[in-house]
Design an enzyme around this catalytic site. Structure first.
Site, PDB file in Angstrom:
ATOM      1  CG  ASP A 142      40.678  -0.240  19.071  1.00 51.88           C
ATOM      2  OD1 ASP A 142      40.588  -1.279  18.403  1.00 51.88           O
ATOM      3  OD2 ASP A 142      40.125  -0.077  20.162  1.00 51.88           O
TER       4      ASP A 142
ATOM      5  CG  ASP B 218      43.376  -0.358  13.498  1.00 53.99           C
ATOM      6  OD1 ASP B 218      42.897  -0.138  14.630  1.00 53.99           O
ATOM      7  OD2 ASP B 218      43.780  -1.485  13.136  1.00 53.99           O
TER       8      ASP B 218
END
Length: 288
Positions: free
Chosen positions: A211, A209
């Site tokens: 973040d 991802d």
């Protein structure tokens, strides 16, 4: 000494397929029980020991992983090298979910974990100026190239305590002020303990991802992380297999990881606590 690779598998990587003479072994350490039994065997002729960091079934949080017991167990089994596989978030647009990062440095922001095998009665200070073994990191990068996965040969990993993910303000600070590249919750104090145990250490971080800093990706969702981890688990296993095939069978570490304690212990021999010294039999037996 024959080289033996210890693999610590993170979220999504709970076993290594294809091991010859594979067997799960319970290992007793002076630091308590490891995260799980250790799967031992050979891969392409190379001795290997696999330890699921969170335990099978994912029972340990990042803060409750028994890091000292894990490193001691791998050292006790004869490991010379430790390869960490873990999930992480990215602070860089070009380091996208699904990519692999061969970590080159760390920022340690953990605070609720025991970070050393040493202490009162036997004090030691090891250098972690270069916490990743460059030889092992290069082998990991070469393995990534061989299997054709998108990877980045260097990156600074910020280790946070967790288990919650970052706030937007924290994420922006780590990215823009501290210049970290990826963020995770488990590589510290693991890397420091591996250095104290005179083990070569390298980390393969699987990006799941962006973040929370990224304006187009919003907050971190565990469902997205699990989806990316599942897709990348096979690549992680293939990378470990390719690294094992390239690992030299024998020889000392050219960067001195296997002699990290040569000048590290400061406590005079006659002042050392015999109880602590006994607990250090595996990790520091060479110098004690």
């Amino acid at each position: 000494m024959e080289r033996t690779i210890g693999v610590i598998g993170g979220s999504g990587v709970y076993a290594i397929d294809g091991l010859e003479d594979a067997a799960w072994q319970q290992v007793t350490t002076p630091w308590g029980a490891p995260s799980d039994a250790v799967l031992t065997g050979r891969l392409d002729g190379v001795r290997m020991a696999f330890l699921p960091r969170h335990g099978r079934g994912h029972v340990h949080s990042p803060s409750t992983v028994p890091y000292r017991a894990n490193i001691d167990a791998l050292k006790r089994l004869g490991c010379t090298d430790v390869l960490s596989v873990s999930a992480c978030g990215s602070f860089r647009e070009e380091m996208a979910p699904g990519d692999f990062v061969i970590v080159s440095d760390f920022i340690d922001r953990t605070f609720a974990r025991e970070k050393s095998f040493f202490g009162t009665g036997c004090v030691a200070h090891v250098s972690v100026a270069h916490p990743v073994c460059a030889r092992l990191g290069d082998l990991a990068a070469g393995a990534a190239r061989e299997i054709g996965v998108t990877h980045h040969h260097s990156g600074t990993y910020l280790a946070m305590e967790g288990p919650q993910f970052s706030s937007v303000a924290e994420s922006r600070m780590y990215r823009d002020v501290w210049r970290a590249d990826v963020i995770g919750m488990t590589n510290m104090p693991e890397a420091k303990l591996a250095r104290e145990a005179e083990l070569c250490y390298a980390s393969i971080a699987m990006i799941t991802d962006y973040d929370s800093w990224h304006p187009d990706h919003g907050t971190v969702q565990i469902s997205d992380i699990v989806r990316t981890l599942t897709a990348n688990a096979d690549n992680a296993r293939r990378l470990v297999e390719a690294l094992a095939a390239a690992m030299p069978a024998h020889g000392p570490c050219p960067h001195g990881c296997d002699h990290a304690l040569d000048h590290a212990i400061l406590t005079a021999p006659d002042a050392r606590d015999p109880v602590l010294v006994a607990r250090l039999d595996a990790v520091a037996g060479r110098v004690l």
